[in-house]
Motif scaffolding. Structure first.
Motif, short mmCIF file in Angstrom:
data_model
loop_
_atom_site.label_atom_id
_atom_site.label_comp_id
_atom_site.label_asym_id
_atom_site.label_seq_id
_atom_site.Cartn_x
_atom_site.Cartn_y
_atom_site.Cartn_z
N GLU B 58 0.82 -1.21 0.00
CA GLU B 58 0.00 0.00 0.00
C GLU B 58 0.85 1.26 0.00
OE1 GLU B 58 -3.13 -1.29 -1.10
OE2 GLU B 58 -3.64 0.54 -0.01
N VAL B 59 1.93 1.26 0.78
CA VAL B 59 2.82 2.44 0.80
C VAL B 59 3.48 2.62 -0.56
CG1 VAL B 59 4.92 3.40 1.81
CG2 VAL B 59 3.19 2.36 3.29
N VAL B 60 3.91 1.51 -1.17
CA VAL B 60 4.56 1.61 -2.47
C VAL B 60 3.61 2.19 -3.51
CG1 VAL B 60 5.44 0.26 -4.43
CG2 VAL B 60 6.26 -0.21 -2.11
N ARG B 61 2.41 1.65 -3.57
CA ARG B 61 1.56 2.05 -4.69
C ARG B 61 0.81 3.36 -4.45
NH1 ARG B 61 -4.09 -1.08 -5.59
NH2 ARG B 61 -4.78 -1.34 -3.45
N ARG B 62 0.71 3.80 -3.20
CA ARG B 62 -0.01 5.06 -2.94
C ARG B 62 0.92 6.23 -2.66
NH1 ARG B 62 -5.37 3.94 -2.66
NH2 ARG B 62 -5.83 1.73 -2.36
N ARG B 63 2.15 5.96 -2.24
CA ARG B 63 3.02 7.08 -1.88
C ARG B 63 4.21 7.22 -2.82
NH1 ARG B 63 5.44 7.94 3.85
NH2 ARG B 63 4.16 6.13 4.41
N PHE B 64 4.89 6.09 -3.09
CA PHE B 64 6.16 6.20 -3.82
C PHE B 64 6.01 6.00 -5.33
CE2 PHE B 64 7.54 5.62 0.49
CZ PHE B 64 8.64 6.43 0.58
N LEU B 65 5.14 5.12 -5.74
CA LEU B 65 5.02 4.82 -7.18
C LEU B 65 3.58 4.98 -7.64
CD1 LEU B 65 7.36 1.69 -7.44
CD2 LEU B 65 7.90 4.05 -8.05
N GLU B 66 2.94 6.04 -7.14
CA GLU B 66 1.53 6.26 -7.47
C GLU B 66 1.36 6.40 -8.98
OE1 GLU B 66 -0.15 9.58 -5.46
OE2 GLU B 66 -2.18 9.16 -6.15
N GLY B 67 0.44 5.64 -9.54
CA GLY B 67 0.18 5.70 -10.96
C GLY B 67 1.18 4.96 -11.83
N GLN B 68 2.23 4.42 -11.21
CA GLN B 68 3.27 3.74 -11.99
C GLN B 68 3.19 2.23 -11.87
OE1 GLN B 68 7.26 5.62 -11.35
NE2 GLN B 68 6.12 7.05 -10.09
N VAL B 69 2.39 1.72 -10.95
CA VAL B 69 2.30 0.27 -10.75
C VAL B 69 0.84 -0.14 -10.62
CG1 VAL B 69 4.57 -0.02 -9.66
CG2 VAL B 69 2.59 0.55 -8.25
N ALA B 95 1.00 -13.83 -1.42
CA ALA B 95 1.88 -13.38 -2.49
C ALA B 95 1.15 -12.27 -3.24
CB ALA B 95 2.23 -14.52 -3.43
N ILE B 96 1.78 -11.08 -3.29
CA ILE B 96 1.15 -9.91 -3.91
C ILE B 96 2.04 -9.43 -5.03
CG2 ILE B 96 0.13 -7.64 -3.51
CD1 ILE B 96 0.13 -8.26 -0.51
N PRO B 97 1.65 -9.63 -6.28
CA PRO B 97 2.46 -9.15 -7.41
C PRO B 97 2.22 -7.66 -7.68
CG PRO B 97 0.97 -10.97 -8.04
CD PRO B 97 0.49 -10.41 -6.76
N ILE B 98 3.30 -6.93 -7.84
CA ILE B 98 3.24 -5.51 -8.21
C ILE B 98 3.90 -5.38 -9.57
CG2 ILE B 98 3.83 -3.14 -7.56
CD1 ILE B 98 4.24 -4.01 -4.76
N ARG B 99 3.17 -4.82 -10.54
CA ARG B 99 3.70 -4.70 -11.90
C ARG B 99 3.87 -3.25 -12.28
NH1 ARG B 99 -0.77 -8.64 -13.86
NH2 ARG B 99 0.04 -10.54 -12.94
#
Lengths: 123, 123
Positions: B58-69, B95-99
């Protein structure tokens, strides 16, 4: 059959929130819901209870309802809460849909209404 | 582009296992992987670390890579371990895949080989 399947469209009673009680308490809640005819139960949890939610779903589908249920698409999200100090806090959440596969157990009539008239059988 | 996407087909280095370190340690591991060109990173955890895995994603996709994954299909499972007493124990896993969505950041050439000749553009 329901058209909408999103989190906002849960039928009443088909959500089990995971909290501080023992894992098996929630396992029995889910099994009871499925066995009483709910086509889908959504197991929801926030914060540290997320791990327990996964335990609950795994016990249900591997021990109690093996071969009778399947998982829907698991969703994770962030919820903004106000904590005791009155400050905003972000907390992660999970929603795991469990769907019954096949007819209800024993296929009893759950109401007093007769079933709707069936159309002609397709060959 | 890889044909196989199952858990057994993870490319080397594209898995981040969540353990006892602080959440941000794993956040930076995932961000570094994605920014260094990995098209997919799978965040994995067992037992109580499952909640932290959801926090990391959640931190990755909402704070650091928003719109990129974007997230792939989240899988939960049960693993059988042998604990310290030598007895079998079941533990839940996730297992949570982030693309990555779109081209790599800055789109630098990551190797010294020239890109393969492109075929004719399809209209």
């Amino acid at each position: 059959m329901r058209a909408a399947r999103g989190p906002e469209a849960d039928p009443p009673g088909a959500t089990v929130f995971i909290g501080l009680k023992p894992t098996m308490t929630y396992v029995f809640q889910v099994v009871t819901q499925i066995n009483s005819g709910s086509p889908e139960v959504v197991v929801r949890a926030r914060g540290n209870a997320i791990a327990k939610a996964v335990d609950v779903v795994e016990v249900v589908r591997r021990r109690f309802l093996e071969g009778q249920v399947e998982l829907g698409s698991i969703a994770i999200s962030t919820e903004r809460l106000v904590n005791r100090d009155g400050r905003d806090a972000n907390v992660s959440a999970i929603a795991i849909p469990i769907r019954r596969v096949g007819p209800p157990p024993g296929a009893p009539a759950t109401g007093t209404r007769p079933p709707p008239a069936a159309g002609p059988p397709s060959p």
